[in-house]
Design an enzyme around this catalytic site. Structure first.
Site: not given
Ligand code: CP
Ligand code: NVA
Length: 303
Positions: A103, A130, A221, A289
């Site tokens: 990530r 994502h 989101d 997920r």
């Molecule tokens: N939706 C998602 O990726 O959640 P986290 O940021 O908690 O991993």
């Molecule tokens: N758009 C958000 C998604 C989190 C899972 C971010 O990147 O923070």
């Protein structure tokens, strides 16, 4: 070497296979209380440059349920790209683990890992997309609808990384996508162009009520993603008309489902009433997920 970096890179067969396998693994777990140990002896490295609840826990639980092991590497530990180059992290980690999930902020760190690693790389979110979230989202829509045929998804809010993966998923699912953002917060033109070139029916709006007209799912989101925190005040000034609230849900199709990748900023992009209401599928979506990612892990790592 196979990687999982973008849903747009999947073949139609891989897309179908991943969704089918995710449903099979979910059913196996529900019926037997456990999965067959398809990843026995396998180790997943997980590099995080940003915080996470769902991604970290679902990947770790998924590896354990498949008989393998996952190793969490926190944002302050290896400082990929600062203490050590992305290429060197990829080379070294490849000597230890069976696959690597990352990530990151800069999407080039994901593609850089893929270039230099000799093990599969899984994109656990970048500033650009994502894809693991997108697979879980379409799995949730499929469970609710039985088929994607003729369905429409409305995305309300920021044209961000999550929307990119939803648009990529529409290439395979055929779901029409109606997007409402404030001016200046549209998804990247290249993402829309690529989706349209591959047959996706994408419509852009600045009025959320227009976008949800005829929608079978409403997705939102956060208005400020991880890494954009200094823009919070500026964004809070323009996004409130894009809140997914009871009135907006009432303007979609009867029985429309509401999706959010989470974490939610309740009272901003979504109200408590919608998040906790009868249209919400937020918790199924979060659970999915786990199942979607287990399918990805099995296809990348099982012998
Ligand atoms: N939706 C998602 O990726 O959640 P986290 O940021 O908690 O991993
Ligand atoms: N758009 C958000 C998604 C989190 C899972 C971010 O990147 O923070």
């Amino acid at each position: 070497m196979q990687h999982f970096i973008s849903i747009a890179d999947l073949s139609a067969e891989q897309w179908d296979d991943l969704l089918t396998l995710a449903l099979d693994l979910k059913q196996e777990l529900q019926e037997n209380g456990r999965n067959a140990p398809l990843l026995e002896g396998k180790i997943l490295g997980m590099i995080f440059q940003k915080p996470s609840l769902r991604t970290r826990v679902s990947f770790e639980v998924g590896m354990l349920q498949l008989g393998g092991h996952a190793m969490y590497i926190s944002p302050n530990e290896i400082k990929m790209g600062q203490r050590e180059s992305v290429a060197d992290v990829a080379r070294v980690m490849s000597r230890y683990v069976s696959a690597l999930m990352a990530r990151v902020f800069d999407h080039a760190h994901i593609t850089g890992l893929a270039e230099y690693a000799s093990v599969p790389i899984i994109n656990g979110l970048s500033d650009y997309n994502h894809p693991c979230q997108g697979m879980a989202d379409y799995l949730t829509m499929l469970e609710n609808w039985g088929s994607f045929d003729g369905r429409t998804l409305a995305y309300i809010g920021d044209g961000n990384n999550v929307l990119t993966s939803l648009l990529n998923g529409a290439i395979h699912s055929g779901v029409a996508v109606r997007v409402a953002t404030p001016p200046g917060y549209e998804p990247e033109a290249a993402v829309i162009d690529a989706a349209r070139q591959r047959g996706v029916d994408v419509a852009l709006f600045t009025d959320p009520y227009e976008a949800v007209s005829g929608a079978d799912a409403i997705y939102t989101d956060v208005w400020t993603s991880m890494g954009q925190e200094e823009e919070t005040a500026k964004r809070l000034a323009v996004f409130p008309p894009f809140q997914v609230n009871e009135a907006l849900v009432g303007a979609a199709n009867d029985g429309a489902i509401v999706l959010h990748c989470l974490p939610a900023h309740r009272g901003e992009e979504i109200t408590d009433g919608v998040a906790d209401g009868s249209h919400s599928r937020l918790w199924d979506q979060a659970e999915n997920r786990l199942h979607a990612q287990k399918a990805i892990l099995v296809r990348l790592m099982a012998q």
